[in-house]
Motif scaffolding. Structure first.
Motif, PDB file in Angstrom:
ATOM      1  N   MET A  20       0.881  -1.201   0.028  1.00 26.03           N
ATOM      2  CA  MET A  20      -0.100   0.063  -0.064  1.00 26.03           C
ATOM      3  C   MET A  20       0.803   1.313   0.087  1.00 26.03           C
ATOM      4  O   MET A  20       0.507   1.962  -0.572  1.00 26.03           O
ATOM      5  CB  MET A  20      -0.827  -0.043   1.260  1.00 26.03           C
ATOM      6  CG  MET A  20      -1.879  -1.166   1.384  1.00 26.03           C
ATOM      7  SD  MET A  20      -2.992  -1.455  -0.349  1.00 26.03           S
ATOM      8  CE  MET A  20      -3.846   0.166  -0.214  1.00 26.03           C
ATOM      9  N   ILE A  21       1.951   1.107   0.800  1.00 31.45           N
ATOM     10  CA  ILE A  21       2.843   2.448   0.564  1.00 31.45           C
ATOM     11  C   ILE A  21       3.494   2.485  -0.771  1.00 31.45           C
ATOM     12  O   ILE A  21       3.539   3.547  -1.289  1.00 31.45           O
ATOM     13  CB  ILE A  21       4.217   2.127   1.757  1.00 31.45           C
ATOM     14  CG1 ILE A  21       3.544   2.184   2.949  1.00 31.45           C
ATOM     15  CG2 ILE A  21       5.149   3.160   1.377  1.00 31.45           C
ATOM     16  CD1 ILE A  21       4.460   1.821   4.260  1.00 31.45           C
ATOM     17  N   TYR A  22       3.824   1.282  -1.319  1.00 30.34           N
ATOM     18  CA  TYR A  22       4.401   1.291  -2.709  1.00 30.34           C
ATOM     19  C   TYR A  22       3.207   2.118  -3.808  1.00 30.34           C
ATOM     20  O   TYR A  22       3.727   3.054  -4.477  1.00 30.34           O
ATOM     21  CB  TYR A  22       4.825   0.101  -3.147  1.00 30.34           C
ATOM     22  CG  TYR A  22       5.309  -0.039  -4.456  1.00 30.34           C
ATOM     23  CD1 TYR A  22       5.707   1.000  -5.256  1.00 30.34           C
ATOM     24  CD2 TYR A  22       5.307  -1.284  -5.178  1.00 30.34           C
ATOM     25  CE1 TYR A  22       6.126   0.894  -6.580  1.00 30.34           C
ATOM     26  CE2 TYR A  22       5.770  -1.488  -6.344  1.00 30.34           C
ATOM     27  CZ  TYR A  22       6.323  -0.301  -7.088  1.00 30.34           C
ATOM     28  OH  TYR A  22       6.970  -0.618  -8.446  1.00 30.34           O
ATOM     29  N   LEU A  23       2.142   1.683  -3.485  1.00 32.94           N
ATOM     30  CA  LEU A  23       1.012   2.131  -4.267  1.00 32.94           C
ATOM     31  C   LEU A  23       0.745   3.706  -4.116  1.00 32.94           C
ATOM     32  O   LEU A  23       0.373   4.228  -5.247  1.00 32.94           O
ATOM     33  CB  LEU A  23      -0.348   1.257  -4.243  1.00 32.94           C
ATOM     34  CG  LEU A  23      -1.487   1.603  -4.843  1.00 32.94           C
ATOM     35  CD1 LEU A  23      -1.429   1.472  -6.298  1.00 32.94           C
ATOM     36  CD2 LEU A  23      -2.888   1.095  -4.303  1.00 32.94           C
ATOM     37  N   GLY A  24       0.848   4.111  -2.955  1.00 34.41           N
ATOM     38  CA  GLY A  24       0.576   5.469  -2.695  1.00 34.41           C
ATOM     39  C   GLY A  24       1.579   6.370  -3.214  1.00 34.41           C
ATOM     40  O   GLY A  24       1.469   7.429  -3.684  1.00 34.41           O
ATOM     41  N   ILE A  25       2.928   5.769  -3.295  1.00 36.93           N
ATOM     42  CA  ILE A  25       4.215   6.613  -3.875  1.00 36.93           C
ATOM     43  C   ILE A  25       3.664   6.663  -5.432  1.00 36.93           C
ATOM     44  O   ILE A  25       3.921   7.935  -6.089  1.00 36.93           O
ATOM     45  CB  ILE A  25       5.568   5.737  -3.662  1.00 36.93           C
ATOM     46  CG1 ILE A  25       5.783   5.925  -2.217  1.00 36.93           C
ATOM     47  CG2 ILE A  25       6.524   6.462  -4.569  1.00 36.93           C
ATOM     48  CD1 ILE A  25       6.837   4.814  -1.885  1.00 36.93           C
ATOM     49  N   TRP A  27       0.894   6.226  -7.205  1.00 41.89           N
ATOM     50  CA  TRP A  27      -0.720   6.670  -7.465  1.00 41.89           C
ATOM     51  C   TRP A  27      -0.686   7.818  -8.254  1.00 41.89           C
ATOM     52  O   TRP A  27      -1.375   7.913  -9.132  1.00 41.89           O
ATOM     53  CB  TRP A  27      -1.405   6.895  -6.312  1.00 41.89           C
ATOM     54  CG  TRP A  27      -2.913   7.003  -6.401  1.00 41.89           C
ATOM     55  CD1 TRP A  27      -3.477   8.257  -6.500  1.00 41.89           C
ATOM     56  CD2 TRP A  27      -3.770   5.998  -6.888  1.00 41.89           C
ATOM     57  NE1 TRP A  27      -4.759   7.914  -6.520  1.00 41.89           N
ATOM     58  CE2 TRP A  27      -5.045   6.721  -7.156  1.00 41.89           C
ATOM     59  CE3 TRP A  27      -3.687   4.574  -7.408  1.00 41.89           C
ATOM     60  CZ2 TRP A  27      -6.146   6.161  -7.800  1.00 41.89           C
ATOM     61  CZ3 TRP A  27      -4.941   4.169  -7.686  1.00 41.89           C
ATOM     62  CH2 TRP A  27      -5.923   4.865  -7.857  1.00 41.89           C
ATOM     63  N   PRO A  28       0.064   8.919  -7.865  1.00 40.82           N
ATOM     64  CA  PRO A  28      -0.297  10.416  -8.747  1.00 40.82           C
ATOM     65  C   PRO A  28       0.316  10.108 -10.189  1.00 40.82           C
ATOM     66  O   PRO A  28      -0.154  10.811 -11.051  1.00 40.82           O
ATOM     67  CB  PRO A  28       1.018  11.162  -7.959  1.00 40.82           C
ATOM     68  CG  PRO A  28       0.940  10.966  -6.702  1.00 40.82           C
ATOM     69  CD  PRO A  28       1.019   9.241  -6.811  1.00 40.82           C
ATOM     70  N   ASN A  51      -9.397   3.908 -10.705  1.00 36.73           N
ATOM     71  CA  ASN A  51     -10.003   3.497  -9.348  1.00 36.73           C
ATOM     72  C   ASN A  51     -10.537   2.091  -9.446  1.00 36.73           C
ATOM     73  O   ASN A  51     -10.473   1.485  -8.262  1.00 36.73           O
ATOM     74  CB  ASN A  51     -11.479   4.535  -9.334  1.00 36.73           C
ATOM     75  CG  ASN A  51     -11.226   5.920  -9.130  1.00 36.73           C
ATOM     76  OD1 ASN A  51     -10.161   6.358  -8.465  1.00 36.73           O
ATOM     77  ND2 ASN A  51     -12.190   6.695  -9.539  1.00 36.73           N
ATOM     78  N   LEU A  54      -7.400   0.802  -7.771  1.00 35.90           N
ATOM     79  CA  LEU A  54      -7.439   0.886  -6.390  1.00 35.90           C
ATOM     80  C   LEU A  54      -8.339  -0.162  -5.500  1.00 35.90           C
ATOM     81  O   LEU A  54      -8.024  -0.827  -4.836  1.00 35.90           O
ATOM     82  CB  LEU A  54      -7.851   2.188  -6.139  1.00 35.90           C
ATOM     83  CG  LEU A  54      -8.020   2.805  -4.605  1.00 35.90           C
ATOM     84  CD1 LEU A  54      -6.589   2.634  -3.897  1.00 35.90           C
ATOM     85  CD2 LEU A  54      -8.757   4.113  -4.527  1.00 35.90           C
ATOM     86  N   SER A 107       2.927  -6.333  -4.793  1.00 39.24           N
ATOM     87  CA  SER A 107       3.861  -5.772  -5.192  1.00 39.24           C
ATOM     88  C   SER A 107       4.355  -5.700  -6.704  1.00 39.24           C
ATOM     89  O   SER A 107       4.524  -4.736  -7.193  1.00 39.24           O
ATOM     90  CB  SER A 107       5.072  -5.647  -4.303  1.00 39.24           C
ATOM     91  OG  SER A 107       4.929  -5.125  -2.953  1.00 39.24           O
ATOM     92  N   ASP A 114       3.369   0.511 -12.554  1.00 42.19           N
ATOM     93  CA  ASP A 114       4.183   1.385 -12.515  1.00 42.19           C
ATOM     94  C   ASP A 114       4.995   1.585 -13.912  1.00 42.19           C
ATOM     95  O   ASP A 114       5.146   2.602 -13.999  1.00 42.19           O
ATOM     96  CB  ASP A 114       5.119   1.130 -11.298  1.00 42.19           C
ATOM     97  CG  ASP A 114       6.044   2.463 -11.343  1.00 42.19           C
ATOM     98  OD1 ASP A 114       5.565   3.434 -11.393  1.00 42.19           O
ATOM     99  OD2 ASP A 114       6.971   2.350 -10.502  1.00 42.19           O
TER     100      ASP A 114
END
Length: 221
Positions: A20-25, A27-28, A51, A54, A107, A114
């Protein structure tokens, strides 16, 4: 939680959070529209919003989290006596491998997004979870009566026969559930498939409990 267990639990919690941290990085940087279910010719089967990506990632995270709660709090490992330390270590290794698998798998899917390689994203998300459930189902069928892992209801713990029959049933149920979850990724849209998986999760959790109760009372006459 005993003090010597804290670093181990922290390690597993970190495994839950890493995807989830990786996805947050990233995401933009994910485009608003993402192609999914690509054909062998490299053509996307359909275009969906990010979405939906997500939703898939939340689905995988919740699967990991629910498994963590299941194996962390049932049984209550804090109450295991000291002479069971060998069982405790084996139990932790099982938990660690399950969460490592899901963390690495999730991941990897995020990494493919990514780098712009969303190949069969929806399918692989459900295939990964379904495969894990099926493997756990096979594992359930091999378990002998114990106080640490398995379908630990009051009735399976009171009767070896009820334990064995309940675990045979649960094993078949989980394997079938795993296959159905994998099929969802191929034949259903994301929202519908997630809903079906939630229903399946409820069934495979509750049905063995009910089965063991009925079987024990039938055996008791």
């Amino acid at each position: 939680m005993k003090q010597y267990d804290f670093p181990k639990e922290l390690l597993i919690i970190l495994l839950l959070l890493v995807p989830m941290i990786y996805l947050g990085i990233i995401w933009p940087h994910i485009p608003e529209m993402v192609g999914t279910n690509y054909t062998t010719d490299g053509v996307p089967g359909r275009i969906g919003s990010k979405n939906e990506v997500l939703l898939l990632m939340i689905f995988l995270f919740l699967t990991n989290f629910l498994l963590y709660c299941l194996f962390r709090y049932i049984p209550k490992t804090d109450e295991m006596p000291d002479h069971t330390s060998g069982y405790r270590r084996a139990y932790f290794r099982t938990r660690f491998l399950i969460h490592l698998y899901l963390a690495v798998y999730t991941s990897l899917l995020i990494f493919l997004i990514d780098i712009g390689k969303e190949f069969l994203l929806e399918r692989w998300a459900f295939v990964g979870v379904g495969l894990l459930i099926a493997v756990l189902g096979f594992y359930l069928g091999t378990l002998k009566p114990n106080n640490f892992i398995g379908v630990r209801t009051p009735w399976t713990l009171l009767s070896t026969a009820v334990w064995e029959e309940t675990h045979k049933m649960a094993s078949r149920l989980w394997i079938i559930a795993g296959v159905v979850i994998m099929a969802c990724g191929f034949f259903m849209q994301v929202v519908a498939a997630v809903f079906v998986v939630i229903v399946i999760a409820a069934i495979i959790s509750v049905l063995p409990y009910i089965y063991s109760y009925r079987l024990y009372n039938t055996n008791q006459g």
